[in-house]
Design a protein around this motif. Structure first.
Motif, PDB file in Angstrom:
ATOM      1  N   GLY A 173      -7.711 -28.931 -31.370  1.00  0.00           N
ATOM      2  CA  GLY A 173      -7.173 -29.350 -30.077  1.00  0.00           C
ATOM      3  C   GLY A 173      -8.246 -29.495 -29.021  1.00  0.00           C
ATOM      4  N   ARG A 174      -9.204 -28.575 -29.025  1.00  0.00           N
ATOM      5  CA  ARG A 174     -10.287 -28.627 -28.030  1.00  0.00           C
ATOM      6  C   ARG A 174     -11.162 -29.862 -28.233  1.00  0.00           C
ATOM      7  N   VAL A 175     -11.440 -30.202 -29.483  1.00  0.00           N
ATOM      8  CA  VAL A 175     -12.253 -31.380 -29.784  1.00  0.00           C
ATOM      9  C   VAL A 175     -11.541 -32.655 -29.336  1.00  0.00           C
TER      10      VAL A 175
ATOM     11  N   GLU B  45     -10.856 -34.762 -38.524  1.00  0.00           N
ATOM     12  CA  GLU B  45     -10.865 -36.186 -38.874  1.00  0.00           C
ATOM     13  C   GLU B  45      -9.452 -36.757 -38.955  1.00  0.00           C
ATOM     14  N   ARG B  46      -8.494 -35.958 -39.457  1.00  0.00           N
ATOM     15  CA  ARG B  46      -7.107 -36.432 -39.564  1.00  0.00           C
ATOM     16  C   ARG B  46      -6.507 -36.716 -38.193  1.00  0.00           C
ATOM     17  N   LYS B  47      -6.898 -35.948 -37.189  1.00  0.00           N
ATOM     18  CA  LYS B  47      -6.322 -36.084 -35.852  1.00  0.00           C
ATOM     19  C   LYS B  47      -7.133 -36.997 -34.935  1.00  0.00           C
ATOM     20  N   LEU B  48      -8.357 -37.289 -35.302  1.00  0.00           N
ATOM     21  CA  LEU B  48      -9.259 -38.028 -34.426  1.00  0.00           C
ATOM     22  C   LEU B  48      -8.811 -39.480 -34.275  1.00  0.00           C
TER      23      LEU B  48
ATOM     24  N   MET C 237     -17.575 -39.564 -36.356  1.00  0.00           N
ATOM     25  CA  MET C 237     -17.613 -38.147 -36.685  1.00  0.00           C
ATOM     26  C   MET C 237     -18.458 -37.928 -37.928  1.00  0.00           C
ATOM     27  N   TRP C 238     -19.192 -36.823 -37.929  1.00  0.00           N
ATOM     28  CA  TRP C 238     -19.998 -36.444 -39.077  1.00  0.00           C
ATOM     29  C   TRP C 238     -19.732 -34.979 -39.401  1.00  0.00           C
ATOM     30  N   CYS C 239     -19.733 -34.662 -40.673  1.00  0.00           N
ATOM     31  CA  CYS C 239     -19.543 -33.284 -41.122  1.00  0.00           C
ATOM     32  C   CYS C 239     -20.558 -33.009 -42.225  1.00  0.00           C
ATOM     33  N   ALA C 240     -21.422 -32.039 -42.003  1.00  0.00           N
ATOM     34  CA  ALA C 240     -22.462 -31.752 -42.992  1.00  0.00           C
ATOM     35  C   ALA C 240     -22.923 -30.306 -42.858  1.00  0.00           C
ATOM     36  N   HIS C 241     -23.337 -29.737 -43.988  1.00  0.00           N
ATOM     37  CA  HIS C 241     -23.843 -28.361 -44.004  1.00  0.00           C
ATOM     38  C   HIS C 241     -25.056 -28.297 -44.922  1.00  0.00           C
TER      39      HIS C 241
ATOM     40  N   VAL D 240     -18.281 -36.627 -32.602  1.00  0.00           N
ATOM     41  CA  VAL D 240     -18.103 -35.256 -33.079  1.00  0.00           C
ATOM     42  C   VAL D 240     -19.044 -34.992 -34.250  1.00  0.00           C
ATOM     43  N   LEU D 241     -19.711 -33.852 -34.199  1.00  0.00           N
ATOM     44  CA  LEU D 241     -20.547 -33.390 -35.302  1.00  0.00           C
ATOM     45  C   LEU D 241     -20.113 -31.978 -35.670  1.00  0.00           C
TER      46      LEU D 241
END
Length: 495
Positions: free
Chosen positions: A368-370, A398-401, A407-411, A434-435
């Protein structure tokens, strides 16, 4: 909120009465103050005067009136220009809205406004996840005591003028009847995240045996918010996203802040949403007469943009957000991890595992904050704990964006070259982005200073980690101020 104008004045001025919120009372009209300028009566009937002077004088006057120091001395010069201007313009209004980006100090603005209202009792309605933040800000910035009204059973309130009462949008259906029945005197009301009240459906038509239609009140969140607003002495609405989707979402919010002053929804939508019948019913998805709407909004709304406040914000601000147990997600997949860590006897390993478990409880709030931040075109970085939590949180966001927001997601499972390519794309992106990553993979030797909001989901637990993680955003070449938000799950190792 209204001015009485007799029919003679209406006729002599050749005034258009087709304005939502104007009410015919036979021998005259009730005209909302927000429409006086629109109908050309501001110079004839009322002069719009904003109380002059700096906000410091208002705070001092408030404390002189109440006979006590509500705010510490540092508060008098602490407010930023956009906060002070919003408060000055709201002075004397029974309903006012403050539209500003996340992290612009809406909570503090609301606290000062509550004291300016001079009402014996003060109520804040906010999202459940934000109740802890309001509680901490009240303790930090005022001499008042916060009391959180939560739960659905055994509702009891001991009304005290030295208390600011906090409740959630989600529990209004339970608390509003009790509040209205027991509150002994007039109260000031703050609707935080007022876009939560965008639902206009407050009654439903029921066909009677006589053939007549009876409108029965609904028992939903916004219907109860409207009841609370109707009895309030004065109201303030705070939001970063007043129009989440379409213009039609705005009417319910305006009606909460200025009850009856905007007319019923259908007439309002005909005027400002180009409402028309499409063969299946009424279509309210359009826009019309926007210049008139903007002119009316100027009376009871102050808006500031991210660009306008950036020059007045410090380079780095810290925020602590507390999530009550009922605001957290249920943790998953950590029982075995915690048992294994405990068996090793390695206290450091056990502590880090517990931090990861606490991080998994915060996903709903973080999503929600994002979404709120990117709606204001902010760039957001989320640091969490283990890789699995990073992947799950990334998919949830990602589902809500909204489409079009990168957006990127990595670790640490991604090659360093790939992470560097992601970093470059993120830094070069203009507008909302968003990252999501783990603090271990992104928290050291990486430049992410082109960021508006940094959310720390898994808390760094050494001074070195804190300096390193924050150092990603506060660096030479920083283009914008950054808000670093530490999210704490109450009842966990976070505390």
């Amino acid at each position: 909120m209204f001015v009485w104008i007799d029919n003679r004045t209406i006729a002599q001025g050749n005034i258009n009465c087709d304005i939502p919120g104007m009410w015919n009372r036979g021998n005259g009209w009730k005209v909302p103050k927000n429409a006086l300028k629109t109908v050309g009566l501001s110079s004839k009937i009322v002069s719009f005067q904003i109380r002059p002077g700096r906000i410091r004088q208002i705070i001092q006057e408030t404390q002189k009136t109440t006979g006590e120091r509500v705010f510490p001395e540092w508060m008098e010069n602490y407010l930023m220009p956009h906060q002070a201007k919003a408060l000055v313009e709201s002075y004397g209004h029974t309903g006012f809205s403050f539209w500003a980006p996340p992290g612009s100090g809406k909570t503090l603005t609301g606290l000062v406004w509550l004291e300016m209202s001079h009402c014996p009792y003060k109520i804040v309605v906010t999202k459940a996840a934000a109740r802890g933040t309001w509680k901490e800000e009240i303790r930090r910035c005022t001499t008042r005591q916060p009391v959180v009204l939560k739960g659905k059973k055994d509702l009891q309130v001991e009304w005290d003028p030295d208390v600011i009462y906090i409740t959630a949008w989600e529990t209004l259906i339970n608390w509003v009847p009790h509040i209205l029945k027991t509150i002994p005197d007039k109260y000031a009301l703050v609707f935080d995240e007022i876009h939560q009240g965008k639902n206009r459906k407050r009654v439903k038509p029921v066909l009677q045996k006589s053939g007549k239609t009876k409108f029965v009140p609904l028992k939903n969140m916004t219907a109860n918010a409207r009841k609370l607003a109707d009895k309030a002495h004065t109201r303030l609405g705070l939001t970063a996203t007043p129009i989440p989707n379409r213009l039609q979402d705005l009417w319910a919010q305006l009606d909460l802040i200025e009850p009856w002053a905007w007319g019923g929804f259908h007439k309002w939508a005909e005027k400002y949403c180009a409402a028309f019948q499409n063969g299946y019913g009424w279509d309210y998805t359009g826009t019309s007469n926007l210049d008139e709407l903007k002119e009316r909004l100027e009376y009871s709304k102050y808006k500031t943009s991210q660009a306008a406040i950036s020059s007045n914000l410090p380079d780095k601000r810290r925020q602590i957000v507390y999530l009550d147990h009922d605001e957290q997600n249920a943790p998953g997949g950590f029982k075995n991890d915690i048992k294994q860590a405990a068996k090793t006897g390695d206290k450091e390993h056990l502590f880090e595992t517990l931090l990861q478990e606490a991080a998994s409880r915060k996903r709903k709030y973080i999503v929600g904050r994002v979404l709120e931040a990117v709606a204001s075109k902010q760039k957001v970085v989320v640091f969490t704990g283990r890789r699995k939590d990073c992947d799950v949180l990334g998919m949830a966001i990602e589902r809500k964006l909204p489409s079009g927001i990168p957006m990127w997601c990595a670790h640490g499972g991604a090659l360093s070259a790939k992470r560097d390519a992601i970093r470059k794309e993120y830094m070069e992106t203009e507008g909302g982005a968003v990252l999501v990553g783990t603090g271990h993979a992104w928290g050291e030797s990486i430049n992410l200073q082109d960021t508006d909001l940094a959310l720390f989901v898994m808390l760094p637990w050494t001074p070195r980690d804190i300096r390193q993680w924050e150092g990603r955003f506060c660096r030479l070449g920083q283009k914008r101020p950054v808000l670093v938000s530490y999210v704490i799950a109450e009842g966990t190792v976070d505390e």
